[in-house]
Design an enzyme around this catalytic site. Structure first.
Site, PDB file in Angstrom:
ATOM      1  N   LYS A 172      19.084 -12.898   1.583  1.00 27.83           N
ATOM      2  CA  LYS A 172      19.290 -12.535   0.178  1.00 27.83           C
ATOM      3  C   LYS A 172      20.659 -11.902  -0.026  1.00 27.83           C
ATOM      4  O   LYS A 172      21.258 -12.059  -1.079  1.00 27.83           O
ATOM      5  CB  LYS A 172      18.185 -11.569  -0.271  1.00 27.83           C
ATOM      6  N   GLU A 192      10.463  -7.854  -1.757  1.00 28.42           N
ATOM      7  CA  GLU A 192      11.244  -6.751  -2.290  1.00 28.42           C
ATOM      8  C   GLU A 192      12.027  -7.295  -3.483  1.00 28.42           C
ATOM      9  O   GLU A 192      12.717  -8.305  -3.349  1.00 28.42           O
ATOM     10  CB  GLU A 192      12.209  -6.231  -1.216  1.00 28.42           C
ATOM     11  N   ARG A 234      10.190 -17.174  10.807  1.00 29.69           N
ATOM     12  CA  ARG A 234      10.712 -17.419   9.474  1.00 29.69           C
ATOM     13  C   ARG A 234      11.317 -18.815   9.396  1.00 29.69           C
ATOM     14  O   ARG A 234      11.682 -19.404  10.408  1.00 29.69           O
ATOM     15  CB  ARG A 234      11.734 -16.350   9.067  1.00 29.69           C
TER      16      ARG A 234
HETATM   17  P1  ATP Z   1      16.119  -9.884   3.240  1.00 29.16           P
HETATM   18  O1  ATP Z   1      16.725 -11.252   3.123  1.00 29.16           O
HETATM   19  O2  ATP Z   1      16.662  -8.917   2.253  1.00 29.16           O
HETATM   20  O3  ATP Z   1      15.971  -9.395   4.641  1.00 29.16           O
HETATM   21  P2  ATP Z   1      13.422 -10.756   3.140  1.00 29.16           P
HETATM   22  O4  ATP Z   1      13.852 -12.165   3.259  1.00 29.16           O
HETATM   23  O5  ATP Z   1      12.692 -10.087   4.234  1.00 29.16           O
HETATM   24  O6  ATP Z   1      14.645  -9.902   2.730  1.00 29.16           O
HETATM   25  P3  ATP Z   1      11.349  -9.907   1.362  1.00 29.16           P
HETATM   26  O7  ATP Z   1      11.403  -9.818  -0.109  1.00 29.16           O
HETATM   27  O8  ATP Z   1      11.126  -8.674   2.124  1.00 29.16           O
HETATM   28  O9  ATP Z   1      12.663 -10.627   1.774  1.00 29.16           O
HETATM   29  O10 ATP Z   1      10.306 -11.022   1.798  1.00 29.16           O
HETATM   30  C1  ATP Z   1       9.020 -11.120   1.286  1.00 29.16           C
HETATM   31  C2  ATP Z   1       8.154 -11.863   2.251  1.00 29.16           C
HETATM   32  O11 ATP Z   1       8.685 -13.159   2.491  1.00 29.16           O
HETATM   33  C3  ATP Z   1       8.080 -11.154   3.576  1.00 29.16           C
HETATM   34  O12 ATP Z   1       6.731 -11.088   3.970  1.00 29.16           O
HETATM   35  C4  ATP Z   1       8.871 -12.015   4.507  1.00 29.16           C
HETATM   36  O13 ATP Z   1       8.306 -11.985   5.778  1.00 29.16           O
HETATM   37  C5  ATP Z   1       8.778 -13.396   3.879  1.00 29.16           C
HETATM   38  N1  ATP Z   1       9.988 -14.168   4.161  1.00 29.16           N
HETATM   39  C6  ATP Z   1      11.252 -13.822   3.873  1.00 29.16           C
HETATM   40  N2  ATP Z   1      12.120 -14.751   4.327  1.00 29.16           N
HETATM   41  C7  ATP Z   1      11.383 -15.718   4.919  1.00 29.16           C
HETATM   42  C8  ATP Z   1      11.689 -16.945   5.595  1.00 29.16           C
HETATM   43  N3  ATP Z   1      12.949 -17.368   5.749  1.00 29.16           N
HETATM   44  N4  ATP Z   1      10.671 -17.675   6.077  1.00 29.16           N
HETATM   45  C9  ATP Z   1       9.409 -17.256   5.914  1.00 29.16           C
HETATM   46  N5  ATP Z   1       9.048 -16.124   5.304  1.00 29.16           N
HETATM   47  C10 ATP Z   1      10.019 -15.345   4.808  1.00 29.16           C
HETATM   48 MG    MG Z   2      12.109  -7.885   3.937  1.00 32.46          MG
END
Ligand code: ATP
Ligand code: MG
Length: 565
Positions: free
Chosen positions: A281, A46, A271
């Protein structure tokens, strides 16, 4: 010197990728020809912030699978929320994915490209009696939803006719109602034990200019409504996401089943969490907006742009992603593991140079005034092909303040009054006198050198216990060096007072450092090992005549020692 230091590591620096449970699922799908032999993944950020090391794990996983199976990986922006999204983020995300070494070719997509298709799908569900326009406001929707232990209540608008819902939905789209007055909801089951299945909202009325579609729409799809259909439209085979979406999977499956469209397979993994930092974020944005750091690419941030500016290589991040692996249960990785990856990589590839961060002047009394010798130094003992260079030696030098003790403790093998030490690539010197200012601070050392002990010469056999680095005062270049430490003092920063756990000493700026003259040709992003000190890279704040270095990482893990004691 510059041409020597950003060279690729041998073998691209990477170990063979490890097996993991996702690879096993894909192997099995290929055996059973589940998707006609296709492997098609996507990375769906996003655009509401910069990418962090957790995203790097997901990027390596998704693009890595595509690469391994000769499939494809799309880059798709999940841009369904116009209030938080910006072009700056869209651009930084593309830069980061490319820098990590991955390429989406012509497969760059946006969920907003599907707003039209999603709207048609929604109409289809209304016509099937599987979605309805609801007049409850956000608070009421929440109230009707129930809790984990209590079932929800049906909305009084749930049984409104298909014709009425179609008409109201059309008028929502046309902008006849104010923001938030009505929503479109899926008609599933208000008593489902899974809260995601209790008639989730699919569309909300929101007058907000979207970074791509402008003011075309005043209704926006929710993430849950857009995500699965976007995967379906792109014919993704393995839709990989983090564990918190496991509970959403039944909803995504329900949507594609009711619509009768292509069904991707969602697979959840844990994650990445890392010690001594935050990864959400929302929190990273707060650190930036409230000035705790100097931007998203501050070298203390766990963002990809921060790590890049700090001197991390893409190879080191890919190796890290591979070493930590992919698992089905949550865990927290020690940041020392990340530091080890960059150390290993930079050890192989970076040129060694000498730099003195806290200079102490040394006068070699028996060395002729005006004489300059060009001494030979090895650029990288790990890689002979990186060759040798000449460094100037003269009567006045700088050494590190830490390398001298007036009252040395036992086993202190560096310089002290009357003691001898070897100057790296040069001679053995002996401290004969300590000069102090009026306040008793040491301002310079007087030493003598033994001309018989030149490094590499036949007579240099004489041994002393310590070797220290130095630079010639007349030839040295001034530099600013930024020393970074962990951004938080606690291993797992969190809770209400997470910002109180910020390490106030996470950045120390050292001005007036002295570096060897060859570094005059160093350019932004060039990486070096400063002998005995660590790995450093040139920051883009450097200007001609005033160079700035960032410390990427120390040579050894100094925290491991601190934690033990
Ligand atoms: P927010 O922090 O706003 O919840 P998010 O970390 O989910 O957002 P996105 O932009 O939706 O951010 O993430 C894009 C992709 O990265 C998604 O498929 C998510 O599963 C993956 N992702 C995000 N954070 C992690 C993490 N800490 N470890 C592994 N994958 C991640
Ligand atoms: Mg997300």
């Amino acid at each position: 010197m510059t041409s020597e230091n950003n060279r690729p590591a041998p073998n691209g620096g990477e170990a063979p990728e490890k097996k993991n449970f996702i690879r096993e699922i894909v192997d099995n799908d290929l055996r059973t020809n589940k998707y006609e032999g296709r492997v098609h993944t996507r990375f769906p950020p996003e655009p509401n912030g910069y990418l962090h090391i957790g995203h790097a794990k997901s990027i390596c996983l998704n693009f890595g699978l595509a690469r391994h199976y000769s499939g494809f990986c799309n880059l798709r922006f999940d841009d369904t929320n116009p209030t938080k999204e910006e072009m700056e983020y869209v651009e930084s995300i593309q830069e980061d994915v490319r820098w990590l070494g991955f390429d989406w070719a012509d497969r760059l997509y946006y969920a907003s490209d599907y707003f039209g298709a999603l709207h048609e799908y929604a109409v289809k569900l209304i016509k099937k009696g599987k979605a309805y326009v609801c007049d409850l406001n956000a608070d009421q929707v929440r109230e009707y939803r129930g809790t984990l232990t209590e079932p929800g209540k049906n909305s009084p608008f749930r049984e409104r006719t298909i014709e009425e819902s179609l008409d109201l939905f059309e008028r929502m789209r046309k902008g006849e109602f104010p923001d938030g007055l009505r929503t479109l909801r899926a008609k599933i089951d208000m008593a489902s034990p899974n809260l995601n299945m209790r008639d989730p909202v699919m569309y909300r009325i929101l007058r907000s200019t979207h970074h791509r579609t402008g003011d075309t729409w005043c209704i926006y799809p929710t993430y849950d409504w857009a995500h699965g259909q976007s995967d379906s439209i792109e014919r993704i085979t393995h839709s990989i996401c983090t564990l918190e979406f496991a509970d959403h999977r039944p909803l995504y499956d329900w949507f594609v089943r009711e619509l009768g469209i292509y069904a991707p397979q969602q697979i959840e993994f844990a994650r990445l969490n890392l010690t001594y930092t935050v990864m959400s974020k929302r929190r990273l944005l707060q650190l930036v907006e409230e000035g705790y750091v100097h931007g998203w690419d501050d070298p203390r941030m766990p963002t990809i742009s921060g790590l890049r500016r700090r001197g991390y290589t893409p190879e080191s991040l890919r190796v890290f992603a591979d070493r930590i692996g992919v698992a089905r249960s949550e865990s927290t990785v020690d940041v020392a593991q990340l530091e080890d990856c960059v150390r290993d990589d930079l050890n192989k590839r970076s040129a060694r140079v000498m730099a003195v961060l806290r200079p102490l002047k040394v006068v070699i009394e028996n060395y002729p005034e005006g004489k300059v010798e060009e001494l030979e130094a090895v650029n990288n003992p790990e890689d002979e092909s990186m060759g040798k260079r000449k460094i100037p030696f003269s009567r006045i030098l700088y050494i590190e303040q830490d390398d001298f003790r007036e009252n040395p403790p036992k086993k202190y093998f560096r310089l002290s009054p009357g003691a001898e030490v070897r100057l790296r690539y040069a001679y053995i010197i002996k401290c004969t006198n300590v000069v102090k200012d009026e306040e008793g601070r040491i301002v310079e050392l007087h030493c003598t050198y033994d001309p018989e002990t030149k490094s590499g010469s036949a007579q240099s056999a004489r041994k002393v216990k310590g070797t220290i680095h130095w630079v010639s005062a007349a030839h040295a270049m001034e530099a600013e060096v930024r020393l970074y430490d962990r951004l938080f003092n606690t291993e797992n920063p969190g809770g209400e007072n997470w910002k109180d756990q910020i390490n106030p000493a996470s950045l120390q700026i050292q001005k007036g450092c002295k570096v060897e003259p060859g570094l005059v040709s160093a350019r932004a992003k060039d990486r070096f090992q400063f002998e005995r000190l660590g790995y450093f890279c040139v920051d883009h704040d450097s200007k001609p005549g005033s160079i700035v270095f960032n410390r990427t990482v120390t040579l050894r893990d100094s925290w491991a020692k601190i934690e033990k004691s």
